[in-house]
Motif scaffolding. Structure first.
Motif, mmCIF file in Angstrom:
data_model
loop_
_atom_site.group_PDB
_atom_site.id
_atom_site.type_symbol
_atom_site.label_atom_id
_atom_site.label_comp_id
_atom_site.label_asym_id
_atom_site.label_seq_id
_atom_site.Cartn_x
_atom_site.Cartn_y
_atom_site.Cartn_z
ATOM 1 N N ARG A 62 -8.471 -1.675 -4.587
ATOM 2 C CA ARG A 62 -7.816 -0.457 -4.079
ATOM 3 C C ARG A 62 -8.723 0.698 -4.458
ATOM 4 N N VAL A 63 -9.144 1.483 -3.478
ATOM 5 C CA VAL A 63 -10.065 2.590 -3.719
ATOM 6 C C VAL A 63 -9.323 3.716 -4.443
ATOM 7 N N ARG A 64 -9.870 4.130 -5.572
ATOM 8 C CA ARG A 64 -9.255 5.183 -6.386
ATOM 9 C C ARG A 64 -9.371 6.539 -5.699
ATOM 10 N N GLY A 65 -8.275 7.298 -5.763
ATOM 11 C CA GLY A 65 -8.316 8.690 -5.360
ATOM 12 C C GLY A 65 -7.963 8.994 -3.924
ATOM 13 N N ILE A 66 -7.608 7.972 -3.132
ATOM 14 C CA ILE A 66 -7.234 8.249 -1.743
ATOM 15 C C ILE A 66 -6.013 7.433 -1.336
ATOM 16 N N GLN A 67 -5.393 7.887 -0.255
ATOM 17 C CA GLN A 67 -4.288 7.165 0.380
ATOM 18 C C GLN A 67 -4.557 7.211 1.880
ATOM 19 N N ALA A 68 -4.585 6.045 2.505
ATOM 20 C CA ALA A 68 -4.760 5.961 3.958
ATOM 21 C C ALA A 68 -3.455 5.450 4.564
ATOM 22 N N PRO A 69 -3.220 5.734 5.836
ATOM 23 C CA PRO A 69 -2.004 5.226 6.483
ATOM 24 C C PRO A 69 -1.950 3.695 6.432
ATOM 25 N N GLU A 70 -0.756 3.165 6.315
ATOM 26 C CA GLU A 70 -0.559 1.714 6.217
ATOM 27 C C GLU A 70 -0.624 1.058 7.592
ATOM 28 N N VAL A 71 -1.099 -0.169 7.607
ATOM 29 C CA VAL A 71 -1.117 -0.960 8.833
ATOM 30 C C VAL A 71 0.032 -1.964 8.796
ATOM 31 N N ARG A 72 0.147 -2.695 7.690
ATOM 32 C CA ARG A 72 1.155 -3.762 7.594
ATOM 33 C C ARG A 72 2.554 -3.239 7.265
ATOM 34 N N ARG A 73 2.652 -2.276 6.382
ATOM 35 C CA ARG A 73 3.966 -1.758 5.969
ATOM 36 C C ARG A 73 4.163 -0.329 6.472
ATOM 37 N N SER A 74 3.785 -0.103 7.698
ATOM 38 C CA SER A 74 3.899 1.248 8.243
ATOM 39 C C SER A 74 5.357 1.583 8.525
ATOM 40 N N GLY A 75 5.661 2.866 8.428
ATOM 41 C CA GLY A 75 7.028 3.325 8.642
ATOM 42 C C GLY A 75 7.314 3.713 10.084
ATOM 43 N N CYS A 76 6.257 3.861 10.908
ATOM 44 C CA CYS A 76 6.430 4.248 12.307
ATOM 45 C C CYS A 76 5.176 3.839 13.082
ATOM 46 N N ASP A 77 5.255 3.898 14.394
ATOM 47 C CA ASP A 77 4.129 3.505 15.244
ATOM 48 C C ASP A 77 2.902 4.385 15.014
ATOM 49 N N GLU A 78 3.116 5.682 14.788
ATOM 50 C CA GLU A 78 1.991 6.590 14.574
ATOM 51 C C GLU A 78 1.228 6.230 13.305
#
Length: 158
Positions: A62-78
């Motif tokens: 897990r890369v330290r210091g960032i957050q990218a949108p989820e692919v597998r556990r996404s909350g919406c289509d966007e």
């Protein structure tokens, strides 16, 4: 006899202090080299790391210091769409088999995953995975003490 016990106890305490100092230094400045096995998403990759001669461990990083949108556990289509874009960007930057440097490696909150600063070599210098993804608007700066990024809410403001 008392002198021998004092000497032995003193020797043990010195050895413990040296070992503790060495462990603290190792934990503070660990660095490993590895090869990219796959990109999991915009802030996580799998790396094969040579830990000893002839022994390779494949680890989710897990890369330290960032957050990218989820692919597998996404909350919406966007969010899923943005997550796919971030993953594709990471794949373009970090080719399979390319060498990476892992620094400041620590255990992550999920079993089998570690958190690290990840770098790749580009002709004249090491580039930070986190910085590259943030600069390309594929991730945001994020640390565990911060609230989770509300990707779906952000999509409504776009």
């Amino acid at each position: 006899m008392k002198t021998l016990r004092t000497f032995t106890l003193s020797s043990i305490l010195v050895l413990i202090a040296l070992q503790t100092s060495a462990e603290a230094e190792f934990q503070e400045y660990p660095e490993y080299a590895g090869e990219v096995v796959r990109i999991i998403d915009g802030d996580t990759l799998e790396v094969a790391v040579s830990i000893w001669p002839g022994i390779v461990a494949t680890q989710s990083i897990r890369v330290r210091g960032i957050q990218a949108p989820e692919v597998r556990r996404s909350g919406c289509d966007e969010e899923k769409s943005w997550g796919n874009e971030a993953s594709a960007q990471a794949e373009r930057l970090y080719d399979l088999g390319s060498t990476v440097r892992l620094q400041n490696v620590t255990l992550g909150s999920f079993a089998g995953r570690v958190v690290a600063d990840v770098y790749r070599w580009r002709s004249d210098r090491w580039l930070s995975f986190a910085d590259e993804m943030v600069e390309r608007n594929m991730a945001v700066e994020w640390y565990p003490d911060m609230p989770k990024v509300p990707w779906c809410l952000l999509s409504k403001t776009r």
